[in-house]
Scaffold this motif. Structure first.
Motif, PDB file in Angstrom:
ATOM      1  N   TYR A  53      29.524 -15.001 -30.527  1.00 26.50           N
ATOM      2  CA  TYR A  53      29.757 -13.952 -30.911  1.00 26.50           C
ATOM      3  C   TYR A  53      29.246 -12.610 -30.771  1.00 26.50           C
ATOM      4  O   TYR A  53      28.719 -13.015 -30.080  1.00 26.50           O
ATOM      5  CB  TYR A  53      29.648 -14.232 -32.620  1.00 26.50           C
ATOM      6  CG  TYR A  53      28.148 -14.339 -32.984  1.00 26.50           C
ATOM      7  CD1 TYR A  53      27.270 -13.127 -33.198  1.00 26.50           C
ATOM      8  CD2 TYR A  53      27.760 -15.843 -33.143  1.00 26.50           C
ATOM      9  CE1 TYR A  53      25.759 -12.809 -33.686  1.00 26.50           C
ATOM     10  CE2 TYR A  53      26.180 -15.651 -33.396  1.00 26.50           C
ATOM     11  CZ  TYR A  53      25.155 -14.707 -33.804  1.00 26.50           C
ATOM     12  OH  TYR A  53      23.772 -14.500 -34.164  1.00 26.50           O
ATOM     13  N   ARG A  73      33.403  -9.179 -31.909  1.00 28.10           N
ATOM     14  CA  ARG A  73      34.224 -10.488 -31.143  1.00 28.10           C
ATOM     15  C   ARG A  73      33.605 -12.169 -30.560  1.00 28.10           C
ATOM     16  O   ARG A  73      32.937 -12.370 -31.322  1.00 28.10           O
ATOM     17  CB  ARG A  73      34.073  -9.692 -30.229  1.00 28.10           C
ATOM     18  CG  ARG A  73      34.832 -10.037 -28.632  1.00 28.10           C
ATOM     19  CD  ARG A  73      35.532  -9.670 -27.523  1.00 28.10           C
ATOM     20  NE  ARG A  73      35.528  -8.238 -27.968  1.00 28.10           N
ATOM     21  CZ  ARG A  73      37.137  -8.057 -27.131  1.00 28.10           C
ATOM     22  NH1 ARG A  73      37.716  -8.567 -28.146  1.00 28.10           N
ATOM     23  NH2 ARG A  73      37.098  -6.563 -27.527  1.00 28.10           N
ATOM     24  N   GLU A  75      33.987 -15.960 -30.189  1.00 27.76           N
ATOM     25  CA  GLU A  75      34.639 -17.336 -28.943  1.00 27.76           C
ATOM     26  C   GLU A  75      34.901 -18.344 -29.973  1.00 27.76           C
ATOM     27  O   GLU A  75      33.718 -18.309 -30.171  1.00 27.76           O
ATOM     28  CB  GLU A  75      33.998 -17.021 -28.097  1.00 27.76           C
ATOM     29  CG  GLU A  75      33.237 -16.174 -27.097  1.00 27.76           C
ATOM     30  CD  GLU A  75      34.217 -16.086 -26.213  1.00 27.76           C
ATOM     31  OE1 GLU A  75      35.385 -16.338 -25.732  1.00 27.76           O
ATOM     32  OE2 GLU A  75      35.051 -14.335 -26.499  1.00 27.76           O
ATOM     33  N   GLN A  86      39.365 -22.465 -25.779  1.00 31.17           N
ATOM     34  CA  GLN A  86      39.211 -21.324 -25.450  1.00 31.17           C
ATOM     35  C   GLN A  86      39.771 -20.458 -26.069  1.00 31.17           C
ATOM     36  O   GLN A  86      40.099 -19.427 -24.981  1.00 31.17           O
ATOM     37  CB  GLN A  86      37.562 -21.511 -24.618  1.00 31.17           C
ATOM     38  CG  GLN A  86      36.598 -22.789 -25.007  1.00 31.17           C
ATOM     39  CD  GLN A  86      35.413 -22.318 -25.908  1.00 31.17           C
ATOM     40  OE1 GLN A  86      36.014 -22.736 -26.950  1.00 31.17           O
ATOM     41  NE2 GLN A  86      33.811 -21.803 -25.679  1.00 31.17           N
ATOM     42  N   SER A  88      39.789 -16.388 -27.651  1.00 27.66           N
ATOM     43  CA  SER A  88      38.458 -15.187 -28.352  1.00 27.66           C
ATOM     44  C   SER A  88      39.183 -14.279 -29.022  1.00 27.66           C
ATOM     45  O   SER A  88      40.776 -14.476 -28.695  1.00 27.66           O
ATOM     46  CB  SER A  88      38.316 -13.750 -27.352  1.00 27.66           C
ATOM     47  OG  SER A  88      37.584 -14.281 -25.958  1.00 27.66           O
TER      48      SER A  88
END
Length: 171
Positions: A53, A73, A75, A86, A88
């Motif tokens: 993060y 933000r 991940e 993965q 975002s």
């Protein structure tokens, strides 16, 4: 006099072509937006693990900053049919993040210390829908909004079709 009519007719023809091109472009954009909303509304909510993060606080002196609260933000590690990928997510405000963490949203909680953020977000699971085709994550409240929007659009279109059909039957 004939030259003036030819010039005016040519201008009207050119304007009608431009309006036709603009309406085709607008219809194309609207269809793409509607298709994206349909696809996101059909996503099934699940969970994803927060792997990393980043917390940033906008500068209140910046004219573009509308809110000085921290933005987060994330991940995420999503899983779909046994495959991990993965994704975002963000930047999110606290009001968007806390319900996804199954926590009550409160504006004071946005000002946590770095240690508190680490305890809150480290290796935490978040309720989310992972769109593996576009490699993006969507909050479940956004999916609910998309579903409501599609329902209202469908009902409006159905009502419009009913009114047109009834008006045609009267004549």
């Amino acid at each position: 006099m004939i030259v003036v009519f030819v010039i005016l007719g040519g201008l009207l023809w050119l304007i009608s072509l431009l309006l036709l091109a603009f309406s085709a472009w607008a219809f194309y954009k609207l269809a793409r937006l509607l298709w994206a909303k349909i696809l996101s509304a059909l996503l099934r909510p699940g969970t994803a693990q927060i792997t990393a993060y980043e917390i940033s606080t906008p500068d209140p002196d910046n004219q573009d900053a509308q809110d000085s609260r921290p933005q987060i933000r994330l991940e995420l590690d999503c899983e779909r049919h046994g495959q991990h990928f993965q994704i975002s997510l963000g930047p999110l405000t606290c009001e968007e993040l806390f319900p996804a963490l199954d926590l009550p949203a409160h504006h004071v909680a946005c000002w946590l210390s770095e240690e508190d953020w680490q305890q809150l977000l480290d290796k935490r699971w978040i309720t989310i829908a992972c769109d593996w085709r576009q490699h993006k994550a969507i909050l479940t409240n956004q999916i609910r909004k998309d579903r409501r929007l599609l329902l209202v659009s469908f009902l409006s279109l159905s009502l419009f079709a009913l009114i047109v059909t009834l008006s045609l039957l009267q004549h």
